[in-house]
Motif scaffolding. Structure first.
Motif, PDB file in Angstrom:
ATOM      1  N   GLU A  17       0.687  -1.166   0.116  1.00  0.00           N
ATOM      2  CA  GLU A  17      -0.006  -0.081   0.107  1.00  0.00           C
ATOM      3  C   GLU A  17       0.769   1.236  -0.089  1.00  0.00           C
ATOM      4  O   GLU A  17       0.407   2.232  -0.307  1.00  0.00           O
ATOM      5  N   THR A  18       2.144   1.253   0.381  1.00  0.00           N
ATOM      6  CA  THR A  18       2.752   2.412   0.419  1.00  0.00           C
ATOM      7  C   THR A  18       3.773   2.839  -0.924  1.00  0.00           C
ATOM      8  O   THR A  18       4.403   3.748  -0.940  1.00  0.00           O
ATOM      9  N   GLU A  19       3.781   1.696  -1.785  1.00  0.00           N
ATOM     10  CA  GLU A  19       4.417   1.994  -2.965  1.00  0.00           C
ATOM     11  C   GLU A  19       3.507   1.916  -4.060  1.00  0.00           C
ATOM     12  O   GLU A  19       3.613   0.952  -4.972  1.00  0.00           O
ATOM     13  N   CYS A  20       2.596   2.612  -4.116  1.00  0.00           N
ATOM     14  CA  CYS A  20       1.848   2.841  -5.080  1.00  0.00           C
ATOM     15  C   CYS A  20       1.844   4.219  -5.535  1.00  0.00           C
ATOM     16  O   CYS A  20       1.918   5.176  -5.046  1.00  0.00           O
ATOM     17  N   VAL A  21       0.945   4.580  -6.855  1.00  0.00           N
ATOM     18  CA  VAL A  21       0.739   5.763  -7.245  1.00  0.00           C
ATOM     19  C   VAL A  21      -0.678   5.920  -7.287  1.00  0.00           C
ATOM     20  O   VAL A  21      -1.538   4.940  -7.612  1.00  0.00           O
ATOM     21  N   GLU A  22      -1.070   7.130  -6.961  1.00  0.00           N
ATOM     22  CA  GLU A  22      -2.573   7.384  -6.782  1.00  0.00           C
ATOM     23  C   GLU A  22      -3.186   8.336  -7.974  1.00  0.00           C
ATOM     24  O   GLU A  22      -2.142   9.227  -8.265  1.00  0.00           O
ATOM     25  N   VAL A  23      -4.166   8.105  -8.630  1.00  0.00           N
ATOM     26  CA  VAL A  23      -4.644   8.911  -9.625  1.00  0.00           C
ATOM     27  C   VAL A  23      -5.852   9.728  -9.267  1.00  0.00           C
ATOM     28  O   VAL A  23      -6.854   9.060  -8.539  1.00  0.00           O
ATOM     29  N   ARG A  33      -0.157  11.313  -8.229  1.00  0.00           N
ATOM     30  CA  ARG A  33       0.871  11.454  -6.983  1.00  0.00           C
ATOM     31  C   ARG A  33       1.364  10.195  -6.195  1.00  0.00           C
ATOM     32  O   ARG A  33       0.948   8.979  -6.632  1.00  0.00           O
ATOM     33  N   ASP A  34       2.540  10.160  -5.323  1.00  0.00           N
ATOM     34  CA  ASP A  34       3.078   9.277  -4.502  1.00  0.00           C
ATOM     35  C   ASP A  34       2.082   8.850  -3.441  1.00  0.00           C
ATOM     36  O   ASP A  34       2.045   9.909  -2.563  1.00  0.00           O
ATOM     37  N   ALA A  35       1.632   7.635  -3.468  1.00  0.00           N
ATOM     38  CA  ALA A  35       0.959   7.370  -1.961  1.00  0.00           C
ATOM     39  C   ALA A  35       1.626   7.564  -0.828  1.00  0.00           C
ATOM     40  O   ALA A  35       1.109   7.734   0.253  1.00  0.00           O
ATOM     41  N   LYS A  36       3.042   7.374  -0.927  1.00  0.00           N
ATOM     42  CA  LYS A  36       3.943   7.553   0.265  1.00  0.00           C
ATOM     43  C   LYS A  36       4.008   9.005   0.908  1.00  0.00           C
ATOM     44  O   LYS A  36       4.229   9.187   2.071  1.00  0.00           O
ATOM     45  N   ALA A  37       3.598   9.946  -0.203  1.00  0.00           N
ATOM     46  CA  ALA A  37       3.803  11.411   0.120  1.00  0.00           C
ATOM     47  C   ALA A  37       2.626  12.270  -0.227  1.00  0.00           C
ATOM     48  O   ALA A  37       2.612  12.834  -1.144  1.00  0.00           O
ATOM     49  N   PRO A  38       1.225  11.917   0.238  1.00  0.00           N
ATOM     50  CA  PRO A  38       0.152  12.370  -0.473  1.00  0.00           C
ATOM     51  C   PRO A  38       0.007  14.010  -0.456  1.00  0.00           C
ATOM     52  O   PRO A  38      -0.597  14.854  -1.072  1.00  0.00           O
ATOM     53  N   ALA A  39       0.729  14.592   0.525  1.00  0.00           N
ATOM     54  CA  ALA A  39       0.804  16.083   0.522  1.00  0.00           C
ATOM     55  C   ALA A  39       1.849  16.939  -0.438  1.00  0.00           C
ATOM     56  O   ALA A  39       1.700  18.003  -0.505  1.00  0.00           O
ATOM     57  N   ALA A  40       2.634  15.991  -0.877  1.00  0.00           N
ATOM     58  CA  ALA A  40       3.422  16.539  -1.683  1.00  0.00           C
ATOM     59  C   ALA A  40       2.772  17.090  -3.176  1.00  0.00           C
ATOM     60  O   ALA A  40       1.839  16.571  -3.168  1.00  0.00           O
TER      61      ALA A  40
END
Length: 65
Positions: A17-23, A33-40
Protein backbone atom coordinates in the motif's frame (compact mmCIF):
# COMPACT_ATOMS: atom_id res chain seq x y z
CA UNK A 1 -14.03 15.51 -7.77
CA UNK A 2 -15.54 15.10 -4.37
CA UNK A 3 -16.49 18.18 -2.40
CA UNK A 4 -14.27 20.31 -4.65
CA UNK A 5 -11.23 18.09 -4.05
CA UNK A 6 -9.77 15.38 -6.29
CA UNK A 7 -11.01 11.87 -5.56
CA UNK A 8 -7.78 9.84 -5.40
CA UNK A 9 -7.74 6.15 -6.36
CA UNK A 10 -5.15 3.37 -6.19
CA UNK A 11 -4.84 0.41 -8.47
CA UNK A 12 -6.35 -2.81 -7.17
CA UNK A 13 -3.09 -4.45 -8.31
CA UNK A 14 -1.07 -2.46 -5.79
CA UNK A 15 0.79 -4.99 -3.66
CA UNK A 16 2.32 -2.83 -0.95
CA UNK A 17 0.00 0.00 0.00
CA UNK A 18 2.89 2.45 0.46
CA UNK A 19 4.47 1.77 -2.93
CA UNK A 20 1.66 2.94 -5.15
CA UNK A 21 0.76 5.77 -7.43
CA UNK A 22 -2.61 7.38 -6.85
CA UNK A 23 -4.57 9.03 -9.65
CA UNK A 24 -7.49 11.44 -9.82
CA UNK A 25 -9.44 13.14 -12.59
CA UNK A 26 -9.76 16.92 -12.36
CA UNK A 27 -11.58 18.74 -15.17
CA UNK A 28 -9.65 17.85 -18.32
CA UNK A 29 -6.53 16.59 -16.56
CA UNK A 30 -5.29 13.46 -14.85
CA UNK A 31 -3.43 13.97 -11.59
CA UNK A 32 -0.87 11.50 -10.22
CA UNK A 33 0.89 11.43 -6.87
CA UNK A 34 3.06 9.20 -4.71
CA UNK A 35 0.93 7.36 -2.14
CA UNK A 36 3.78 7.61 0.39
CA UNK A 37 3.70 11.41 0.25
CA UNK A 38 0.13 12.51 -0.50
CA UNK A 39 0.80 16.06 0.73
CA UNK A 40 3.59 16.53 -1.82
CA UNK A 41 2.97 18.04 -5.23
CA UNK A 42 1.10 15.98 -7.77
CA UNK A 43 1.89 15.65 -11.46
CA UNK A 44 -0.68 16.84 -13.98
CA UNK A 45 -1.22 15.26 -17.40
CA UNK A 46 -3.57 15.84 -20.29
CA UNK A 47 -5.90 12.94 -21.01
CA UNK A 48 -3.99 12.24 -24.26
CA UNK A 49 -0.60 12.18 -22.50
CA UNK A 50 -1.93 9.88 -19.76
CA UNK A 51 -3.45 7.50 -22.31
CA UNK A 52 -0.16 7.41 -24.25
CA UNK A 53 1.73 6.70 -21.02
CA UNK A 54 -0.59 3.84 -20.04
CA UNK A 55 -0.33 2.36 -23.53
CA UNK A 56 3.48 2.46 -23.37
CA UNK A 57 3.45 0.76 -19.95
CA UNK A 58 1.08 -2.03 -21.02
CA UNK A 59 3.13 -2.63 -24.17
CA UNK A 60 6.37 -2.88 -22.16
CA UNK A 61 7.96 0.08 -23.92
CA UNK A 62 9.25 1.66 -20.70
CA UNK A 63 11.05 -1.36 -19.27
CA UNK A 64 14.72 -0.66 -18.58
CA UNK A 65 14.31 3.07 -19.03
Amino acid sequence: MHGGKPLWRRSSACGNETECVEVAVQAEHILARDAKAPAASELQFTAVAWTDFLRAVTQGKLEGQ
